[in-house]
Design a protein around this motif. Structure first.
Motif, PDB file in Angstrom:
ATOM      1  N   SER A  27       0.662  -0.930  -0.145  1.00  0.00           N
ATOM      2  CA  SER A  27       0.244  -0.184   0.150  1.00  0.00           C
ATOM      3  C   SER A  27       0.771   1.164  -0.275  1.00  0.00           C
ATOM      4  CB  SER A  27      -0.771  -0.099   0.806  1.00  0.00           C
ATOM      5  OG  SER A  27      -1.366  -1.092   1.208  1.00  0.00           O
ATOM      6  N   LYS A  29       4.079   1.693  -1.516  1.00  0.00           N
ATOM      7  CA  LYS A  29       4.064   1.816  -2.666  1.00  0.00           C
ATOM      8  C   LYS A  29       3.202   2.259  -3.357  1.00  0.00           C
ATOM      9  CE  LYS A  29       6.513   0.606  -6.483  1.00  0.00           C
ATOM     10  NZ  LYS A  29       8.066   1.442  -6.058  1.00  0.00           N
ATOM     11  N   MET A  30       2.245   1.734  -3.164  1.00  0.00           N
ATOM     12  CA  MET A  30       0.676   2.747  -4.308  1.00  0.00           C
ATOM     13  C   MET A  30       0.323   3.621  -4.120  1.00  0.00           C
ATOM     14  SD  MET A  30      -1.375  -1.434  -4.803  1.00  0.00           S
ATOM     15  CE  MET A  30      -1.140  -1.800  -3.096  1.00  0.00           C
ATOM     16  N   SER A  31       1.501   4.525  -2.482  1.00  0.00           N
ATOM     17  CA  SER A  31       0.447   5.530  -2.230  1.00  0.00           C
ATOM     18  C   SER A  31       1.039   6.552  -3.180  1.00  0.00           C
ATOM     19  CB  SER A  31       0.542   6.123  -0.474  1.00  0.00           C
ATOM     20  OG  SER A  31       1.844   5.949  -0.217  1.00  0.00           O
ATOM     21  N   GLU A  32       2.627   6.077  -3.562  1.00  0.00           N
ATOM     22  CA  GLU A  32       3.342   7.219  -4.213  1.00  0.00           C
ATOM     23  C   GLU A  32       3.101   8.683  -4.021  1.00  0.00           C
ATOM     24  OE1 GLU A  32       1.036   7.865  -8.578  1.00  0.00           O
ATOM     25  OE2 GLU A  32       1.267   5.805  -8.792  1.00  0.00           O
ATOM     26  N   GLY A  33       3.865   8.436  -2.153  1.00  0.00           N
ATOM     27  CA  GLY A  33       4.345   9.492  -1.908  1.00  0.00           C
ATOM     28  C   GLY A  33       3.461  10.273  -1.096  1.00  0.00           C
ATOM     29  N   SER A  35       0.153  10.595  -2.210  1.00  0.00           N
ATOM     30  CA  SER A  35      -0.756  11.115  -2.957  1.00  0.00           C
ATOM     31  C   SER A  35      -1.863  11.000  -4.009  1.00  0.00           C
ATOM     32  CB  SER A  35       0.156  11.617  -4.167  1.00  0.00           C
ATOM     33  OG  SER A  35       0.661  10.298  -5.137  1.00  0.00           O
ATOM     34  N   ARG A  36      -1.882   9.349  -2.976  1.00  0.00           N
ATOM     35  CA  ARG A  36      -3.459   8.496  -3.751  1.00  0.00           C
ATOM     36  C   ARG A  36      -3.420   8.440  -2.015  1.00  0.00           C
ATOM     37  NH1 ARG A  36      -2.198   3.947  -6.538  1.00  0.00           N
ATOM     38  NH2 ARG A  36      -4.376   4.641  -6.919  1.00  0.00           N
ATOM     39  N   SER A  40      -3.184   5.313   0.703  1.00  0.00           N
ATOM     40  CA  SER A  40      -2.262   5.816   2.090  1.00  0.00           C
ATOM     41  C   SER A  40      -3.019   5.186   3.278  1.00  0.00           C
ATOM     42  CB  SER A  40      -2.766   7.341   1.574  1.00  0.00           C
ATOM     43  OG  SER A  40      -1.620   7.411   0.837  1.00  0.00           O
ATOM     44  N   PHE A  86       5.459  -5.218  -9.438  1.00  0.00           N
ATOM     45  CA  PHE A  86       5.839  -3.751  -9.776  1.00  0.00           C
ATOM     46  C   PHE A  86       7.346  -3.628 -11.071  1.00  0.00           C
ATOM     47  CE2 PHE A  86       4.726  -2.942  -5.862  1.00  0.00           C
ATOM     48  CZ  PHE A  86       3.532  -2.527  -5.942  1.00  0.00           C
ATOM     49  N   GLU A  88      10.328  -4.906 -10.714  1.00  0.00           N
ATOM     50  CA  GLU A  88      12.054  -4.638  -9.814  1.00  0.00           C
ATOM     51  C   GLU A  88      12.630  -5.771 -10.219  1.00  0.00           C
ATOM     52  OE1 GLU A  88       9.840  -1.819  -6.096  1.00  0.00           O
ATOM     53  OE2 GLU A  88      11.399  -3.116  -5.602  1.00  0.00           O
TER      54      GLU A  88
END
Length: 116
Positions: A27, A29-33, A35-36, A40, A86, A88
């Motif tokens: 979660s 990672k998916m929150s994008e800092g 911003s979502r 978050s 992702f 990676e």
């Protein structure tokens, strides 16, 4: 829980803590800092419940075993999820060091059972 001994409960809570910690990290990672919104919010929820489960696991097992297992398995699972979800990359050296972590966690568990 009927039919479960303390050791079983400890491992059950620890397993839940690991799955929830993995969910919290995904979660994050998916929150994008942050911003979502929903990823978050889920990150805080999953981490909070994960730490609660880890806390309950500590009622039934040694802290050294619980924390080493929680963090070691978490490292391996989140690395695998990073590769799978992702795309990676993990170098062979990184995988070797993760193997060292797993061997350490297994060894710690085995040495703890030998002293019980």
């Amino acid at each position: 829980m009927k039919g479960m001994n303390g050791s079983d409960l400890g491992w059950l809570f620890l397993g839940l803590a690991i799955v929830l910690e993995l969910s919290g990290t995904l979660s994050m990672k998916m929150s994008e800092g942050f911003s979502r919104l929903w990823p978050s919010v889920l990150m805080f929820l999953f981490y909070g419940i994960s730490f609660t489960c880890l806390n309950y696991a500590l009622r039934y097992m040694d802290m050294s075993i619980a924390y080493a297992t929680w963090s070691g398995i978490g490292i391996v699972l989140i690395s695998a999820a990073g590769v799978w979800l992702f795309h990676e990359r993990l170098s062979m050296v990184s995988m070797l060091w993760m193997l060292v972590i797993v061997v350490g966690v297994v060894g710690l568990n085995m040495s703890s059972k030998a002293h019980s």
